[in-house]
Design an enzyme around this catalytic site. Structure first.
Site, PDB file in Angstrom:
ATOM      1  N   GLY A  46      36.396  26.693  23.857  1.00 23.60           N
ATOM      2  CA  GLY A  46      35.482  25.771  24.516  1.00 23.60           C
ATOM      3  C   GLY A  46      35.724  25.725  26.008  1.00 23.60           C
ATOM      4  O   GLY A  46      36.811  26.086  26.494  1.00 23.60           O
ATOM      5  N   GLN A  51      35.864  22.467  34.382  1.00 25.84           N
ATOM      6  CA  GLN A  51      36.711  23.663  34.373  1.00 25.84           C
ATOM      7  C   GLN A  51      36.127  24.800  35.205  1.00 25.84           C
ATOM      8  O   GLN A  51      36.821  25.763  35.523  1.00 25.84           O
ATOM      9  CB  GLN A  51      36.947  24.146  32.936  1.00 25.84           C
ATOM     10  CG  GLN A  51      37.801  23.178  32.121  1.00 25.84           C
ATOM     11  CD  GLN A  51      38.095  23.733  30.758  1.00 25.84           C
ATOM     12  OE1 GLN A  51      37.295  23.614  29.847  1.00 25.84           O
ATOM     13  NE2 GLN A  51      39.247  24.383  30.610  1.00 25.84           N
ATOM     14  N   CYS A  89      44.760  25.156  26.677  1.00 20.48           N
ATOM     15  CA  CYS A  89      43.597  24.947  27.531  1.00 20.48           C
ATOM     16  C   CYS A  89      43.503  26.086  28.543  1.00 20.48           C
ATOM     17  O   CYS A  89      44.522  26.482  29.117  1.00 20.48           O
ATOM     18  CB  CYS A  89      43.751  23.613  28.262  1.00 20.48           C
ATOM     19  SG  CYS A  89      42.405  23.231  29.393  1.00 20.48           S
ATOM     20  N   LEU A  90      42.301  26.587  28.764  1.00 21.62           N
ATOM     21  CA  LEU A  90      42.119  27.666  29.742  1.00 21.62           C
ATOM     22  C   LEU A  90      42.508  27.221  31.151  1.00 21.62           C
ATOM     23  O   LEU A  90      42.825  28.059  31.993  1.00 21.62           O
ATOM     24  CB  LEU A  90      40.665  28.147  29.730  1.00 21.62           C
ATOM     25  CG  LEU A  90      40.221  28.889  28.459  1.00 21.62           C
ATOM     26  CD1 LEU A  90      38.721  29.118  28.479  1.00 21.62           C
ATOM     27  CD2 LEU A  90      40.965  30.204  28.295  1.00 21.62           C
ATOM     28  N   HIS A 131      38.812  17.652  22.648  1.00 27.67           N
ATOM     29  CA  HIS A 131      39.432  18.245  23.843  1.00 27.67           C
ATOM     30  C   HIS A 131      38.411  18.399  24.978  1.00 27.67           C
ATOM     31  O   HIS A 131      38.668  17.998  26.119  1.00 27.67           O
ATOM     32  CB  HIS A 131      40.020  19.605  23.442  1.00 27.67           C
ATOM     33  CG  HIS A 131      40.663  20.370  24.546  1.00 27.67           C
ATOM     34  ND1 HIS A 131      42.013  20.648  24.586  1.00 27.67           N
ATOM     35  CD2 HIS A 131      40.134  20.955  25.656  1.00 27.67           C
ATOM     36  CE1 HIS A 131      42.282  21.344  25.684  1.00 27.67           C
ATOM     37  NE2 HIS A 131      41.163  21.552  26.345  1.00 27.67           N
ATOM     38  N   GLU A 132      37.250  18.953  24.650  1.00 25.64           N
ATOM     39  CA  GLU A 132      36.244  19.222  25.693  1.00 25.64           C
ATOM     40  C   GLU A 132      35.642  17.923  26.235  1.00 25.64           C
ATOM     41  O   GLU A 132      35.400  17.794  27.437  1.00 25.64           O
ATOM     42  CB  GLU A 132      35.131  20.138  25.170  1.00 25.64           C
ATOM     43  CG  GLU A 132      35.584  21.491  24.657  1.00 25.64           C
ATOM     44  CD  GLU A 132      36.467  22.254  25.623  1.00 25.64           C
ATOM     45  OE1 GLU A 132      36.333  22.079  26.843  1.00 25.64           O
ATOM     46  OE2 GLU A 132      37.319  23.023  25.131  1.00 25.64           O
ATOM     47  N   HIS A 135      37.755  16.390  28.811  1.00 19.90           N
ATOM     48  CA  HIS A 135      37.614  17.027  30.131  1.00 19.90           C
ATOM     49  C   HIS A 135      36.543  16.304  30.959  1.00 19.90           C
ATOM     50  O   HIS A 135      36.662  16.198  32.178  1.00 19.90           O
ATOM     51  CB  HIS A 135      37.187  18.489  29.986  1.00 19.90           C
ATOM     52  CG  HIS A 135      38.315  19.467  29.847  1.00 19.90           C
ATOM     53  ND1 HIS A 135      39.283  19.639  30.809  1.00 19.90           N
ATOM     54  CD2 HIS A 135      38.615  20.348  28.857  1.00 19.90           C
ATOM     55  CE1 HIS A 135      40.135  20.583  30.407  1.00 19.90           C
ATOM     56  NE2 HIS A 135      39.756  21.027  29.229  1.00 19.90           N
TER      57      HIS A 135
HETATM   58 CO    CO Z   1      40.657  22.525  28.128  1.00 22.01          CO
END
Ligand code: CO
Length: 165
Positions: A46, A51, A89-90, A131-132, A135
């Protein structure tokens, strides 16, 4: 479509509250297409607006064989059960932590044309929804992790769970 740069932990953009999307126009569609390309390129599950440096309430999630899920202005409307697992997480490369999440999560969101719909996810997808969406309110999984994992632990806990979000 174009790849966007993924913002990393430490950049203040990741701590900001995102504003709702109000225009379902070409600019939004380009953003969504770019986010999909960026997510697929990075190999994550995701990706959320901040991000890629955009403080808007947009999320894309890779549902694997079910394609990409685009969530605009998403909200959690139901959640149940519990799961306890590894999360990454990216925007936080190389760090993995244990995070407890509900096992089933239902969201409502708008699609790229502004139409509302509901989507339910369980296990990894439920984790990804939580999680998303966090963000979008300026929060990272590192705030929720009750323990961080060593590289050896990440290895032994199985690559099946290794997808970054
Ligand atoms: Co993340």
């Amino acid at each position: 479509m174009a790849l966007r740069t993924i913002v990393k932990e430490g950049d203040p953009v990741l701590t900001k509250h995102c504003r709702p999307v109000t225009s379902f126009d070409e600019r939004l569609h380009t953003l969504l297409d770019d986010m999909t390309e960026t997510l697929l390129d990075a190999g994550g599950v995701g990706l959320a607006g901040p991000q890629v440096g955009v403080l808007r309430r947009v999320v894309v999630i890779d549902l694997d064989e079910d394609g990409m899920l685009e969530l605009i202005n998403p909200e959690i409307i139901e959640q149940s059960g519990e799961q306890d697992g590894m999360e990454g997480c990216l925007s936080v490369p190389g760090r993995w932590g244990m995070v407890k999440r509900p096992n089933v999560v239902k969201v409502k969101a708008q699609d790229r044309n502004g139409d509302w719909f509901e989507a339910e996810g369980e296990a990894l997808i439920a984790r990804c929804f939580c999680h998303e969406l966090e963000h979008l309110d300026g929060h990272l999984f590192t705030e929720k992790a009750y323990r961080f994992l060593t590289p050896e632990e990440v290895e032994t806990m199985g690559r099946a769970e290794e997808d970054e979000q």
